[in-house]
Write a protein that holds these residues in place. Structure first.
Motif, short mmCIF file in Angstrom:
data_model
loop_
_atom_site.label_atom_id
_atom_site.label_comp_id
_atom_site.label_asym_id
_atom_site.label_seq_id
_atom_site.Cartn_x
_atom_site.Cartn_y
_atom_site.Cartn_z
N TYR A 179 0.83 -1.20 0.00
CA TYR A 179 0.00 0.00 0.00
C TYR A 179 0.86 1.25 0.00
O TYR A 179 2.00 1.25 0.47
CB TYR A 179 -0.86 0.07 1.28
CG TYR A 179 -1.58 -1.18 1.67
CD1 TYR A 179 -0.93 -2.22 2.31
CD2 TYR A 179 -2.96 -1.31 1.44
CE1 TYR A 179 -1.61 -3.37 2.70
CE2 TYR A 179 -3.64 -2.44 1.83
CZ TYR A 179 -2.96 -3.47 2.46
OH TYR A 179 -3.64 -4.60 2.84
N LYS A 201 -4.71 8.62 4.68
CA LYS A 201 -5.65 8.13 3.69
C LYS A 201 -4.91 7.25 2.68
O LYS A 201 -3.80 7.55 2.28
CB LYS A 201 -6.33 9.28 2.96
CG LYS A 201 -7.45 8.83 2.04
CD LYS A 201 -8.18 10.00 1.42
CE LYS A 201 -9.29 9.51 0.51
NZ LYS A 201 -10.00 10.59 -0.16
N ASN A 260 -8.20 -2.64 2.83
CA ASN A 260 -7.89 -1.29 3.25
C ASN A 260 -8.18 -1.11 4.73
O ASN A 260 -9.04 -1.78 5.29
CB ASN A 260 -8.75 -0.30 2.46
CG ASN A 260 -8.33 1.13 2.70
OD1 ASN A 260 -7.27 1.38 3.25
ND2 ASN A 260 -9.18 2.07 2.31
N TYR A 297 0.06 5.06 1.60
CA TYR A 297 -0.82 5.96 2.34
C TYR A 297 -0.19 7.35 2.34
O TYR A 297 1.03 7.50 2.36
CB TYR A 297 -1.00 5.51 3.79
CG TYR A 297 -1.99 4.39 3.99
CD1 TYR A 297 -1.63 3.07 3.79
CD2 TYR A 297 -3.29 4.67 4.42
CE1 TYR A 297 -2.54 2.04 3.99
CE2 TYR A 297 -4.20 3.64 4.63
CZ TYR A 297 -3.81 2.33 4.41
OH TYR A 297 -4.72 1.33 4.62
N ILE A 311 -6.62 -1.09 -5.32
CA ILE A 311 -7.25 0.15 -4.89
C ILE A 311 -6.52 1.32 -5.54
O ILE A 311 -5.30 1.39 -5.53
CB ILE A 311 -7.19 0.32 -3.35
CG1 ILE A 311 -8.02 -0.76 -2.67
CG2 ILE A 311 -7.65 1.70 -2.93
CD1 ILE A 311 -7.92 -0.73 -1.16
N ASN A 312 -7.30 2.22 -6.09
CA ASN A 312 -6.75 3.44 -6.66
C ASN A 312 -7.71 4.55 -6.28
O ASN A 312 -8.73 4.76 -6.94
CB ASN A 312 -6.60 3.30 -8.17
CG ASN A 312 -5.95 4.53 -8.79
OD1 ASN A 312 -5.69 5.53 -8.12
ND2 ASN A 312 -5.70 4.48 -10.08
N GLU A 313 -7.43 5.18 -5.17
CA GLU A 313 -8.31 6.23 -4.69
C GLU A 313 -8.19 7.46 -5.59
O GLU A 313 -7.42 7.47 -6.56
CB GLU A 313 -7.97 6.58 -3.25
CG GLU A 313 -8.34 5.47 -2.27
CD GLU A 313 -9.82 5.22 -2.20
OE1 GLU A 313 -10.59 6.17 -1.97
OE2 GLU A 313 -10.24 4.06 -2.41
N THR A 314 -8.94 8.47 -5.26
CA THR A 314 -8.93 9.67 -6.08
C THR A 314 -7.60 10.40 -5.90
O THR A 314 -7.45 11.26 -5.03
CB THR A 314 -10.10 10.59 -5.67
OG1 THR A 314 -11.30 9.84 -5.68
CG2 THR A 314 -10.22 11.76 -6.63
#
Lengths: 115, 115
Positions: free
Chosen positions: A33, A44, B102, A35, A56-59
């Protein structure tokens, strides 16, 4: 032996530059990951890779590009750095496929300052 | 949606006194709950977690936490605070689904132990 190691620990760079942060884990985990911790200490998730695949590919702006050459490494490349990118970036890893309650272990962080 | 709340930004306690750092959560199903500690200019260190079983979980450095399902809380406690416990504490929740990838972090509570 450091379980999750990331380099560099401190990075000061000018706006517009491109920089990379490297991360390696020797725990044999299948998931890694990135963060971000902002100036208010809020944490985050940015990205998560499971066995080298993006999960996971957050904004996150597409100036940020993670790369996982193998499941023990997850590097973060940032293009065209902006002042707002100044933060602490934490790499982490865990073994997810067997049990999602497994602990996530974090690196010591990379303090990025954009001037 | 899952979330974690740490209602106190700052907790001050005298050395030798018991300490409590509060955490409440919102998640579907039975959650996995974690506490991490961050010392100045360091990464996040895992303290303890609740997966299942005994509601009282014991962790590193004499810390413990009690899972309370009816109150959806997971408060961190220590019977006798040390000055060296002064740090930033994060509560986190992970959904129980297999392969859930997550951790959702609270906003952190800064603990100051006064000599």
């Amino acid at each position: 032996d450091t379980a999750v190691s990331q380099t560099p620990k401190y990075l000061v760079t000018q706006m517009g530059n491109d920089k990379s942060i490297k991360c390696e884990q020797n725990l044999g985990h299948d998931t890694m990951y990135w963060y971000k911790q902002d100036s208010k200490k809020f944490l985050k998730i940015m990205f998560s890779y499971n066995n080298k695949e993006l999960i996971i590919n957050e904004t996150v702006p597409n100036r940020f590009s993670p790369k996982s050459p193998d499941k023990a490494h997850l590097n973060l490349h940032i293009n065209s750095l902006e002042l707002g990118d100044s933060a602490v970036y934490f790499c982490a890893s865990s073994q997810v496929s067997s049990f999602s309650g497994n602990t996530i272990y974090f690196g010591e962080g990379s303090w990025l300052t954009v001037v | 949606a899952q979330s974690v709340a740490q209602p106190e930004d700052q907790v001050n306690v005298a050395e030798g006194n018991p300490l409590t750092v509060k955490c409440t959560y919102s998640v579907s199903g039975n959650p996995y709950l974690f506490w991490y500690v961050q010392y100045p200019n360091r990464g996040l260190q895992f303290l303890l977690k609740y997966i299942t079983g005994d509601n009282l979980v014991k962790g590193s450095y004499g810390f413990e936490a009690e899972f309370n399902k009816s109150q959806t809380s997971f408060h961190l406690k220590k019977p006798s605070a040390l000055v060296s416990d002064s740090a930033l504490y994060f509560c986190a929740v992970r959904p129980p689904q297999t392969g859930a990838n997550n951790l959702f972090f609270g906003t952190g509570t800064r603990l100051t132990v006064i000599p």
